[in-house]
Scaffold this motif. Structure first.
Motif, PDB file in Angstrom:
ATOM      1  N   MET A   1      34.007  33.284  46.775  1.00  0.00           N
ATOM      2  CA  MET A   1      34.919  34.391  46.545  1.00  0.00           C
ATOM      3  C   MET A   1      35.642  34.174  45.221  1.00  0.00           C
ATOM      4  O   MET A   1      36.093  33.085  44.931  1.00  0.00           O
ATOM      5  N   ILE A   2      35.754  35.228  44.458  1.00  0.00           N
ATOM      6  CA  ILE A   2      36.501  35.181  43.207  1.00  0.00           C
ATOM      7  C   ILE A   2      37.939  35.564  43.511  1.00  0.00           C
ATOM      8  O   ILE A   2      38.202  36.614  44.104  1.00  0.00           O
ATOM      9  N   LYS A   3      38.852  34.696  43.125  1.00  0.00           N
ATOM     10  CA  LYS A   3      40.273  34.938  43.395  1.00  0.00           C
ATOM     11  C   LYS A   3      40.741  36.159  42.593  1.00  0.00           C
ATOM     12  O   LYS A   3      40.485  36.252  41.390  1.00  0.00           O
ATOM     13  N   PRO A   4      41.444  37.106  43.258  1.00  0.00           N
ATOM     14  CA  PRO A   4      41.911  38.310  42.552  1.00  0.00           C
ATOM     15  C   PRO A   4      43.091  37.985  41.642  1.00  0.00           C
ATOM     16  O   PRO A   4      43.837  37.039  41.889  1.00  0.00           O
ATOM     17  N   THR A   5      43.258  38.802  40.634  1.00  0.00           N
ATOM     18  CA  THR A   5      44.447  38.660  39.788  1.00  0.00           C
ATOM     19  C   THR A   5      45.599  39.362  40.491  1.00  0.00           C
ATOM     20  O   THR A   5      45.388  40.200  41.380  1.00  0.00           O
ATOM     21  N   GLU A   6      46.800  39.056  40.050  1.00  0.00           N
ATOM     22  CA  GLU A   6      47.966  39.714  40.643  1.00  0.00           C
ATOM     23  C   GLU A   6      47.941  41.214  40.327  1.00  0.00           C
ATOM     24  O   GLU A   6      48.390  42.023  41.139  1.00  0.00           O
ATOM     25  N   PHE A   7      47.395  41.588  39.185  1.00  0.00           N
ATOM     26  CA  PHE A   7      47.279  42.997  38.813  1.00  0.00           C
ATOM     27  C   PHE A   7      46.317  43.718  39.768  1.00  0.00           C
ATOM     28  O   PHE A   7      46.594  44.823  40.229  1.00  0.00           O
ATOM     29  N   GLU A   8      45.168  43.091  40.070  1.00  0.00           N
ATOM     30  CA  GLU A   8      44.205  43.688  41.005  1.00  0.00           C
ATOM     31  C   GLU A   8      44.839  43.855  42.381  1.00  0.00           C
ATOM     32  O   GLU A   8      44.682  44.893  43.033  1.00  0.00           O
ATOM     33  N   LEU A   9      45.541  42.814  42.810  1.00  0.00           N
ATOM     34  CA  LEU A   9      46.199  42.874  44.126  1.00  0.00           C
ATOM     35  C   LEU A   9      47.222  44.004  44.179  1.00  0.00           C
ATOM     36  O   LEU A   9      47.230  44.794  45.118  1.00  0.00           O
ATOM     37  N   SER A  10      48.062  44.064  43.176  1.00  0.00           N
ATOM     38  CA  SER A  10      49.107  45.085  43.148  1.00  0.00           C
ATOM     39  C   SER A  10      48.489  46.485  43.185  1.00  0.00           C
ATOM     40  O   SER A  10      48.963  47.367  43.916  1.00  0.00           O
TER      41      SER A  10
END
Length: 110
Positions: A1-10
């Motif tokens: 799994m590729i860890k999401p960025t905080e921007f993607e999460l938001s």
């Protein structure tokens, strides 16, 4: 799994209709970053979007429970704090009531 960025999460939290997407995405990121992106501290996360959907669903369930509690909450004030009324203070029922009660008692054989 590729860890999401905080921007993607938001952005995903916003897309799902979360009330506080920035705050919740930060909480989500911090929590899962602290546990090594594992579910239940054991299994590696396979799909971060599915985990976000579960996270948002639980937020909405908690908010719903809080709203329901406002309507069904029983007052915590105890009746024992209220002044007690002694039976002798109560006025006797009117004569018609006594007659009606006696008639009912007679019909039922009491």
């Amino acid at each position: 799994m590729i860890k999401p960025t905080e921007f993607e999460l938001s952005g995903y939290f916003l897309e799902l209709g979360c009330n506080n997407p920035k705050t919740e995405s930060e909480k989500f990121f911090d929590y899962f970053d602290s546990v090594g992106w594992k579910i239940g501290g054991k299994a590696p996360m396979k799909d971060w979007k599915a985990t976000v959907r579960t996270w948002v669903r639980r937020i909405k369930e908690r908010e719903h429970k809080v709203e329901l509690k406002k309507f069904v909450e029983i007052p915590t004030r105890h009746m024992s704090n209220e002044p007690k009324i002694e039976v002798s203070e109560c006025a006797p029922p009117p004569a018609e009531w006594r007659k009606m009660l006696q008639d009912l008692a007679n019909k039922k054989g009491v």
